[in-house]
Design a protein around this motif. Structure first.
Motif, PDB file in Angstrom:
ATOM      1  N   ASP A  39      73.621 -62.495 -32.201  1.00 12.41           N
ATOM      2  CA  ASP A  39      74.225 -61.713 -32.110  1.00 12.41           C
ATOM      3  C   ASP A  39      74.129 -61.041 -30.850  1.00 12.41           C
ATOM      4  O   ASP A  39      74.416 -60.180 -30.222  1.00 12.41           O
ATOM      5  CB  ASP A  39      73.413 -60.294 -32.892  1.00 12.41           C
ATOM      6  N   ALA A  40      73.538 -61.336 -30.093  1.00 13.20           N
ATOM      7  CA  ALA A  40      73.059 -61.343 -28.191  1.00 13.20           C
ATOM      8  C   ALA A  40      74.444 -61.611 -27.492  1.00 13.20           C
ATOM      9  O   ALA A  40      74.998 -62.855 -28.056  1.00 13.20           O
ATOM     10  CB  ALA A  40      71.997 -62.197 -27.918  1.00 13.20           C
ATOM     11  N   SER A  41      74.725 -61.426 -26.769  1.00 15.13           N
ATOM     12  CA  SER A  41      75.949 -61.420 -25.736  1.00 15.13           C
ATOM     13  C   SER A  41      74.784 -62.368 -24.486  1.00 15.13           C
ATOM     14  O   SER A  41      75.014 -61.256 -23.789  1.00 15.13           O
ATOM     15  CB  SER A  41      76.574 -60.579 -25.046  1.00 15.13           C
ATOM     16  N   ILE A  42      75.061 -63.553 -24.347  1.00 10.34           N
ATOM     17  CA  ILE A  42      74.849 -63.976 -23.004  1.00 10.34           C
ATOM     18  C   ILE A  42      76.296 -64.138 -21.694  1.00 10.34           C
ATOM     19  O   ILE A  42      76.859 -65.547 -22.396  1.00 10.34           O
ATOM     20  CB  ILE A  42      74.308 -65.534 -23.161  1.00 10.34           C
ATOM     21  N   ALA A  43      76.535 -63.863 -21.063  1.00  5.30           N
ATOM     22  CA  ALA A  43      77.917 -64.209 -19.930  1.00  5.30           C
ATOM     23  C   ALA A  43      77.791 -65.143 -20.006  1.00  5.30           C
ATOM     24  O   ALA A  43      76.741 -66.423 -19.618  1.00  5.30           O
ATOM     25  CB  ALA A  43      77.302 -62.705 -19.045  1.00  5.30           C
ATOM     26  N   THR A  44      78.901 -66.026 -19.468  1.00  2.00           N
ATOM     27  CA  THR A  44      78.985 -67.613 -19.293  1.00  2.00           C
ATOM     28  C   THR A  44      78.409 -67.995 -18.170  1.00  2.00           C
ATOM     29  O   THR A  44      78.111 -69.426 -18.035  1.00  2.00           O
ATOM     30  CB  THR A  44      80.429 -67.634 -19.008  1.00  2.00           C
ATOM     31  N   THR A  45      78.424 -67.193 -17.317  1.00  3.81           N
ATOM     32  CA  THR A  45      77.411 -67.568 -15.532  1.00  3.81           C
ATOM     33  C   THR A  45      75.578 -67.368 -15.717  1.00  3.81           C
ATOM     34  O   THR A  45      75.150 -67.295 -14.504  1.00  3.81           O
ATOM     35  CB  THR A  45      77.422 -67.046 -14.412  1.00  3.81           C
ATOM     36  N   ALA A  46      75.519 -66.986 -17.270  1.00  4.50           N
ATOM     37  CA  ALA A  46      73.657 -66.795 -17.358  1.00  4.50           C
ATOM     38  C   ALA A  46      73.331 -68.078 -17.961  1.00  4.50           C
ATOM     39  O   ALA A  46      74.083 -68.869 -18.498  1.00  4.50           O
ATOM     40  CB  ALA A  46      73.977 -64.915 -18.461  1.00  4.50           C
ATOM     41  N   VAL A  54      65.403 -63.834 -26.767  1.00  2.40           N
ATOM     42  CA  VAL A  54      66.234 -63.229 -26.441  1.00  2.40           C
ATOM     43  C   VAL A  54      66.346 -62.219 -28.080  1.00  2.40           C
ATOM     44  O   VAL A  54      67.045 -63.051 -29.024  1.00  2.40           O
ATOM     45  CB  VAL A  54      67.504 -62.648 -26.055  1.00  2.40           C
ATOM     46  N   GLY A  55      66.441 -61.017 -28.175  1.00  3.65           N
ATOM     47  CA  GLY A  55      67.336 -60.306 -29.522  1.00  3.65           C
ATOM     48  C   GLY A  55      68.034 -60.118 -29.776  1.00  3.65           C
ATOM     49  O   GLY A  55      69.036 -59.673 -28.728  1.00  3.65           O
ATOM     50  N   PRO A  56      67.943 -59.718 -31.017  1.00  4.69           N
ATOM     51  CA  PRO A  56      70.032 -58.982 -31.350  1.00  4.69           C
ATOM     52  C   PRO A  56      70.284 -58.259 -30.687  1.00  4.69           C
ATOM     53  O   PRO A  56      69.635 -57.432 -29.668  1.00  4.69           O
ATOM     54  CB  PRO A  56      69.610 -59.028 -33.211  1.00  4.69           C
TER      55      PRO A  56
END
Length: 135
Positions: A39-46, A54-56
């Motif tokens: 459920d986390a969102s990790i940007a393409t360049t991260a 990393v939590g929800p």
């Protein structure tokens, strides 16, 4: 049905092959040794390095780097081009502004905020209402 994650490999500055998987929510690069909630969102360049968690519902902005052994709680917002150095802990519902640099073993307490462009020294505790250096 399980989401298939694409694998990315490249050689680092030391000649070692490093591997990352694309996170299904945002496409960011996650080390196989990291645990990032779906459920986390990790940007393409991260990037999220080995040993990190990393939590929800946490959002990590583009160009940000979650270093080794960092823990980020749930419902956290990490801005763009942020670096969380090894051993740092970011509590639930905290906010880290864009371009902030957090040293090693920094603690950002739940609900606290780090301003954009702020440089937080090693072993600092960022509280909801104050910043102090840990002993």
């Amino acid at each position: 049905m399980a989401t298939r994650r694409s694998r990315v490999e490249f050689e680092d500055d030391h000649g070692t092959t490093v591997r990352y998987d694309r996170h299904p929510n945002g496409g960011g690069l996650v080390s196989p040794g990291a645990r990032v909630h779906d459920d986390a969102s990790i940007a393409t360049t991260a990037y999220v390095e080995s040993g990190a968690r990393v939590g929800p519902r946490t959002r990590v902005g583009s160009g940000s780097w979650i270093d080794h052994d960092v823990t980020v709680g749930s419902d956290v917002t990490i801005g763009t081009t942020v670096h969380l150095r090894p051993g740092t802990r970011v509590g639930h519902r905290a906010r880290v502004g864009s371009r902030a640099r957090l040293g090693e073993h920094v603690v950002v307490e739940p609900g606290a905020s780090v301003a954009p462009d702020e440089i937080v020294p090693d072993r600092t505790v960022v509280g909801r209402h104050s910043v102090r250096t840990a002993a």
